[in-house]
Design an enzyme around this catalytic site. Structure first.
Site: not given
Length: 298
Positions: A48, A109, A150, A154
């Site tokens: 992880d 993104s 999110y 990023k």
């Protein structure tokens, strides 16, 4: 010439599939895969990215890292993104510094610019928006406007990458790729989202980054208003697997960039992200254009 040793984190998602399909057999690269779970077809370092000690050995002997691993749910709560997107990215940067890995390709993104779509859609998906002579294009210099935690994570990751790229040591070359809509091989075309909805029969809209919004339902019949809306959006935002792989190849070949951000999107006529910067700096020349499709594959 020796192959370039490249570590890929989170290689088995949609973006990673472009590497497996278009780059894995290329003699120019020797790939190592790091993922939270094993894969039956690929030797994988299982760890992880939130666990620094567990991931650290995978970075030894690498020339470059393609960092894809993340919580990719565009609607994720803040608590869900802290470990994978913030701590995980820091751990990758720290491991690269400790192991002396010189090059990082960071999967950012289009969501770092998400509010522009929210403010201008659906007209944004038209090729002539706002006019034929003045198309709407976001550049690498446009002010970021994330549309959720999110996207904000990023953007924070981009800033962390910039900090490390400016320090003495590794990484010395960092490329933040603001990735648009990469899809699995089965749906790697501008009708992919709409056809996926038809195939699943869930009557749910598919969002970017493989998110299903339970609150938005409707008919998924071909030719329906919802089907056509999803086609129009993906014709503008599609990043084909081969164009994404080409972008990665351009970054891996470059030796000039210290830190920079680029939009990873195909050459769609209706795109709202500019690719001119990637063309000028990296030599990126996409082969695909969503606007050239008039129907799904036969």
């Amino acid at each position: 010439m020796a192959a370039q040793n490249v570590l890929v984190t989170g290689p088995f998602g949609e973006a990673g599939e472009a590497i497996l399909n278009h780059m894995a057999d290329d003699d120019r690269y020797e790939f190592t895969y790091l993922n939270r779970s094993d894969h039956p077809d690929y030797e994988t370092h299982v760890a992880d990215i939130a666990d620094y000690e567990a991931i650290r050995p995978a970075f030894d002997g690498q020339d470059a890292v393609i960092h894809l691993a993340a919580q990719s749910d565009a609607g994720a709560d803040f608590e869900e993104i802290i470990d994978p997107n913030i701590l995980g990215t820091y751990n990758v940067l720290k491991a690269m510094e400790d192991a002396g890995v010189e090059k990082l390709i960071y999967a950012s993104s289009q969501r770092v610019m998400g509010l522009y779509e929210e403010d201008h859609a659906p007209e944004l998906y038209e090729e002539d928006y706002p006019s034929e002579h003045d198309p709407f294009r976001l550049t690498h210099e446009t002010l970021p406007k994330p549309d959720g935690y999110y996207g904000a994570s990023k953007m924070f990751g981009e800033h962390m990458c910039r900090v490390h790229a400016r320090r003495d040591g590794a990484p010395e070359h960092v490329y933040s790729l603001r990735i648009s809509s990469v899809r699995t091989e089965e749906y790697d075309h501008p009708y992919g989202d709409a056809e996926r909805g038809v195939d699943r029969g869930d009557e749910h809209r598919v969002d970017d980054d493989e998110v299903w919004d339970q609150s938005q339902t409707g008919s998924w019949k071909r030719g329906s208003e919802e089907y056509n809306e999803m086609v129009k959006r993906l014709k503008a935002s599609w990043t084909s697997q081969r164009d994404f792989a080409h972008m990665l190849e351009c970054c891996l070949a470059d030796e000039e960039v210290t830190y920079d951000a680029f939009y990873a999107v195909s050459g769609n006529a209706a795109r709202w992200f500019g690719i001119e910067h990637a063309q000028a700096v990296l030599g990126y020349e996409p082969k695909d254009d969503g606007g050239e499709w008039d129907g799904p594959p036969k």
